[in-house]
Design a protein around this motif. Structure first.
Motif, PDB file in Angstrom:
ATOM      1  N   VAL A 139     -17.430 -52.457 -34.785  1.00 11.23           N
ATOM      2  CA  VAL A 139     -16.681 -51.499 -33.961  1.00 11.23           C
ATOM      3  C   VAL A 139     -15.415 -51.020 -34.655  1.00 11.23           C
ATOM      4  CG1 VAL A 139     -17.625 -52.345 -31.785  1.00 11.23           C
ATOM      5  CG2 VAL A 139     -15.508 -53.340 -32.693  1.00 11.23           C
ATOM      6  N   GLY A 140     -15.062 -51.612 -35.778  1.00  5.01           N
ATOM      7  CA  GLY A 140     -13.888 -51.161 -36.515  1.00  5.01           C
ATOM      8  C   GLY A 140     -13.276 -52.275 -37.332  1.00  5.01           C
ATOM      9  N   TYR A 141     -12.415 -51.864 -38.242  1.00  8.05           N
ATOM     10  CA  TYR A 141     -11.697 -52.819 -39.092  1.00  8.05           C
ATOM     11  C   TYR A 141     -10.485 -53.363 -38.347  1.00  8.05           C
ATOM     12  CZ  TYR A 141     -14.559 -50.841 -42.824  1.00  8.05           C
ATOM     13  OH  TYR A 141     -15.614 -50.422 -43.586  1.00  8.05           O
ATOM     14  N   TRP A 142     -10.254 -54.654 -38.457  1.00 10.71           N
ATOM     15  CA  TRP A 142      -9.170 -55.333 -37.766  1.00 10.71           C
ATOM     16  C   TRP A 142      -7.826 -54.695 -38.117  1.00 10.71           C
ATOM     17  CZ3 TRP A 142      -8.500 -58.420 -33.831  1.00 10.71           C
ATOM     18  CH2 TRP A 142      -7.303 -59.123 -33.694  1.00 10.71           C
ATOM     19  N   GLU A 143      -7.158 -54.200 -37.084  1.00 13.04           N
ATOM     20  CA  GLU A 143      -5.819 -53.620 -37.198  1.00 13.04           C
ATOM     21  C   GLU A 143      -5.731 -52.502 -38.247  1.00 13.04           C
ATOM     22  OE1 GLU A 143      -2.859 -56.713 -37.509  1.00 13.04           O
ATOM     23  OE2 GLU A 143      -3.392 -57.514 -35.542  1.00 13.04           O
ATOM     24  N   MET A 144      -6.831 -51.756 -38.410  1.00 12.63           N
ATOM     25  CA  MET A 144      -6.869 -50.624 -39.344  1.00 12.63           C
ATOM     26  C   MET A 144      -7.517 -49.425 -38.643  1.00 12.63           C
ATOM     27  SD  MET A 144      -8.018 -52.688 -42.796  1.00 12.63           S
ATOM     28  CE  MET A 144      -7.951 -51.251 -43.847  1.00 12.63           C
ATOM     29  N   PRO A 145      -6.851 -48.864 -37.647  1.00 15.57           N
ATOM     30  CA  PRO A 145      -7.471 -47.789 -36.867  1.00 15.57           C
ATOM     31  C   PRO A 145      -7.815 -46.548 -37.686  1.00 15.57           C
ATOM     32  CG  PRO A 145      -5.134 -48.023 -36.308  1.00 15.57           C
ATOM     33  CD  PRO A 145      -5.503 -49.187 -37.188  1.00 15.57           C
ATOM     34  N   GLU A 146      -6.996 -46.184 -38.645  1.00 15.25           N
ATOM     35  CA  GLU A 146      -7.277 -44.994 -39.456  1.00 15.25           C
ATOM     36  C   GLU A 146      -8.540 -45.199 -40.301  1.00 15.25           C
ATOM     37  OE1 GLU A 146      -5.193 -41.359 -41.385  1.00 15.25           O
ATOM     38  OE2 GLU A 146      -4.509 -42.576 -39.711  1.00 15.25           O
ATOM     39  N   ALA A 147      -8.633 -46.355 -40.959  1.00 20.40           N
ATOM     40  CA  ALA A 147      -9.823 -46.660 -41.767  1.00 20.40           C
ATOM     41  C   ALA A 147     -11.065 -46.742 -40.877  1.00 20.40           C
ATOM     42  CB  ALA A 147      -9.631 -47.968 -42.532  1.00 20.40           C
ATOM     43  N   SER A 148     -10.909 -47.263 -39.662  1.00 19.58           N
ATOM     44  CA  SER A 148     -12.033 -47.349 -38.726  1.00 19.58           C
ATOM     45  C   SER A 148     -12.514 -45.964 -38.319  1.00 19.58           C
ATOM     46  CB  SER A 148     -11.623 -48.145 -37.481  1.00 19.58           C
ATOM     47  OG  SER A 148     -11.275 -49.466 -37.835  1.00 19.58           O
ATOM     48  N   ARG A 149     -11.570 -45.073 -37.986  1.00 16.07           N
ATOM     49  CA  ARG A 149     -11.953 -43.702 -37.612  1.00 16.07           C
ATOM     50  C   ARG A 149     -12.692 -43.013 -38.748  1.00 16.07           C
ATOM     51  NH1 ARG A 149      -7.282 -43.950 -34.817  1.00 16.07           N
ATOM     52  NH2 ARG A 149      -5.962 -43.156 -36.488  1.00 16.07           N
ATOM     53  N   GLU A 150     -12.212 -43.184 -39.964  1.00 15.55           N
ATOM     54  CA  GLU A 150     -12.854 -42.556 -41.127  1.00 15.55           C
ATOM     55  C   GLU A 150     -14.258 -43.119 -41.341  1.00 15.55           C
ATOM     56  OE1 GLU A 150     -13.596 -40.227 -44.490  1.00 15.55           O
ATOM     57  OE2 GLU A 150     -12.132 -39.973 -42.886  1.00 15.55           O
ATOM     58  N   ALA A 151     -14.398 -44.443 -41.276  1.00 14.07           N
ATOM     59  CA  ALA A 151     -15.691 -45.086 -41.529  1.00 14.07           C
ATOM     60  C   ALA A 151     -16.710 -44.793 -40.435  1.00 14.07           C
ATOM     61  CB  ALA A 151     -15.510 -46.599 -41.670  1.00 14.07           C
ATOM     62  N   LEU A 152     -16.250 -44.574 -39.221  1.00 13.41           N
ATOM     63  CA  LEU A 152     -17.157 -44.414 -38.077  1.00 13.41           C
ATOM     64  C   LEU A 152     -17.184 -42.984 -37.541  1.00 13.41           C
ATOM     65  CD1 LEU A 152     -16.196 -47.757 -36.333  1.00 13.41           C
ATOM     66  CD2 LEU A 152     -18.380 -47.235 -37.448  1.00 13.41           C
ATOM     67  N   ARG A 153     -16.810 -42.031 -38.356  1.00  8.24           N
ATOM     68  CA  ARG A 153     -16.736 -40.647 -37.874  1.00  8.24           C
ATOM     69  C   ARG A 153     -18.118 -40.118 -37.466  1.00  8.24           C
ATOM     70  NH1 ARG A 153     -16.134 -40.505 -43.333  1.00  8.24           N
ATOM     71  NH2 ARG A 153     -17.492 -39.075 -44.488  1.00  8.24           N
ATOM     72  N   GLY A 154     -18.079 -39.330 -36.411  1.00  5.80           N
ATOM     73  CA  GLY A 154     -19.309 -38.722 -35.914  1.00  5.80           C
ATOM     74  C   GLY A 154     -20.280 -39.703 -35.281  1.00  5.80           C
ATOM     75  N   GLY A 155     -19.813 -40.923 -34.991  1.00  6.56           N
ATOM     76  CA  GLY A 155     -20.691 -41.928 -34.384  1.00  6.56           C
ATOM     77  C   GLY A 155     -21.587 -42.659 -35.371  1.00  6.56           C
ATOM     78  N   TRP A 156     -21.372 -42.425 -36.676  1.00  5.36           N
ATOM     79  CA  TRP A 156     -22.170 -43.069 -37.715  1.00  5.36           C
ATOM     80  C   TRP A 156     -21.246 -43.852 -38.636  1.00  5.36           C
ATOM     81  CZ3 TRP A 156     -27.523 -42.500 -38.304  1.00  5.36           C
ATOM     82  CH2 TRP A 156     -28.126 -41.573 -37.450  1.00  5.36           C
ATOM     83  N   PHE A 157     -21.701 -45.013 -39.082  1.00  5.88           N
ATOM     84  CA  PHE A 157     -20.948 -45.775 -40.074  1.00  5.88           C
ATOM     85  C   PHE A 157     -21.242 -45.187 -41.446  1.00  5.88           C
ATOM     86  CE2 PHE A 157     -21.205 -49.456 -43.110  1.00  5.88           C
ATOM     87  CZ  PHE A 157     -19.857 -49.425 -43.435  1.00  5.88           C
ATOM     88  N   HIS A 158     -20.214 -44.747 -42.128  1.00  2.58           N
ATOM     89  CA  HIS A 158     -20.332 -44.178 -43.467  1.00  2.58           C
ATOM     90  C   HIS A 158     -20.201 -45.305 -44.482  1.00  2.58           C
ATOM     91  CE1 HIS A 158     -20.169 -39.823 -42.409  1.00  2.58           C
ATOM     92  NE2 HIS A 158     -19.875 -40.392 -41.256  1.00  2.58           N
ATOM     93  N   THR A 159     -21.319 -45.643 -45.131  1.00  2.01           N
ATOM     94  CA  THR A 159     -21.367 -46.818 -46.008  1.00  2.01           C
ATOM     95  C   THR A 159     -20.622 -46.626 -47.324  1.00  2.01           C
ATOM     96  OG1 THR A 159     -23.391 -46.129 -47.147  1.00  2.01           O
ATOM     97  CG2 THR A 159     -23.650 -47.424 -45.092  1.00  2.01           C
ATOM     98  N   GLY A 160     -20.496 -45.375 -47.763  1.00  2.00           N
ATOM     99  CA  GLY A 160     -19.931 -45.125 -49.088  1.00  2.00           C
ATOM    100  C   GLY A 160     -20.970 -45.228 -50.185  1.00  2.00           C
ATOM    101  N   ASP A 161     -22.206 -45.596 -49.832  1.00  2.00           N
ATOM    102  CA  ASP A 161     -23.298 -45.715 -50.802  1.00  2.00           C
ATOM    103  C   ASP A 161     -24.049 -44.391 -50.911  1.00  2.00           C
ATOM    104  OD1 ASP A 161     -23.012 -48.472 -51.454  1.00  2.00           O
ATOM    105  OD2 ASP A 161     -24.007 -49.005 -49.569  1.00  2.00           O
ATOM    106  N   LEU A 162     -24.344 -43.993 -52.142  1.00  2.00           N
ATOM    107  CA  LEU A 162     -25.191 -42.824 -52.356  1.00  2.00           C
ATOM    108  C   LEU A 162     -26.646 -43.258 -52.311  1.00  2.00           C
ATOM    109  CD1 LEU A 162     -23.255 -40.951 -55.169  1.00  2.00           C
ATOM    110  CD2 LEU A 162     -23.255 -40.503 -52.706  1.00  2.00           C
ATOM    111  N   ALA A 163     -27.470 -42.457 -51.652  1.00  2.00           N
ATOM    112  CA  ALA A 163     -28.864 -42.834 -51.448  1.00  2.00           C
ATOM    113  C   ALA A 163     -29.732 -41.589 -51.358  1.00  2.00           C
ATOM    114  CB  ALA A 163     -28.999 -43.648 -50.162  1.00  2.00           C
ATOM    115  N   ARG A 164     -31.038 -41.834 -51.355  1.00  2.00           N
ATOM    116  CA  ARG A 164     -32.018 -40.791 -51.070  1.00  2.00           C
ATOM    117  C   ARG A 164     -33.155 -41.452 -50.293  1.00  2.00           C
ATOM    118  NH1 ARG A 164     -32.771 -41.429 -56.706  1.00  2.00           N
ATOM    119  NH2 ARG A 164     -34.678 -42.557 -57.145  1.00  2.00           N
TER     120      ARG A 164
END
Length: 174
Positions: A139-164
């Motif tokens: 649900v988010g990073y502990w005491e890191m609301p900005e990083a949580s919003r960025e990682a969970l934007r649009g209702g999806w967790f953005h892994t940072g991994d490139l894939a196909r």
């Protein structure tokens, strides 16, 4: 059920524990599986209790997968992150050779998409960022609301991994 935790890993101690406790499921990283399949006398040891084994942490080399299969062990691979508590994708035993290098398909109740920099889904075979959603996602990073919003934007967790993703729905990190 019984959980067996070794004080320290050696292939011999691992095989001894499998035989002694009749272990049915086991997880290890590729380097550990490589050590196990190369352990002296491994072919004479009793691994028949193992119904399910899974490798994770990195792609497992084909030679290790083939060695596990020769030992009669159903060998699978998984993909996950701390944020996906813990698994998000799974590569079935019958697909580990034919889809070598793939992280598999999403597990039940988990969805994957591959998106462009502007969060638009890309086509089959195209590279983009792997995004994940499901009930196991943090649900988010502990005491890191900005990083949580960025990682969970649009209702999806953005892994940072490139894939196909291929035509059969198997995902590969690139």
């Amino acid at each position: 059920g019984t959980t067996v935790i070794l004080e320290a890993f050696t292939p011999e101690a691992w095989v001894d524990a499998v035989e002694k406790h009749r272990v049915t499921q086991a997880f290890a990283v590729p380097a550990m599986w490589a050590a196990i399949v190369n352990a002296p006398g491994i072919g004479e040891r009793d691994l028949t209790s193992l119904l399910f084994t899974i490798s994770g942490g990195a792609p497992c080399p084909i030679v290790v997968i083939e060695a596990m299969q020769r030992l009669g062990v159903a060998f699978t691979e998984g993909f996950g992150m701390t944020e996906t508590s813990p698994i998000a994708a799974y590569l079935e035993a019958d697909a580990v050779i034919g889809h070598a290098g793939s992280i598999g398909r999403p597990v039940h109740h988990v969805e994957f998409r591959v998106v462009s920099e502007d969060d638009q889904e890309v086509g089959t075979g195209q590279v983009g960022e792997l995004v994940v959603r499901g009930p196991n996602i943090f649900v988010g990073y502990w005491e890191m609301p900005e990083a949580s919003r960025e990682a969970l934007r649009g209702g999806w967790f953005h892994t940072g991994d490139l894939a196909r993703v291929d035509e059969e729905g198997y995902y590969t990190l690139v």
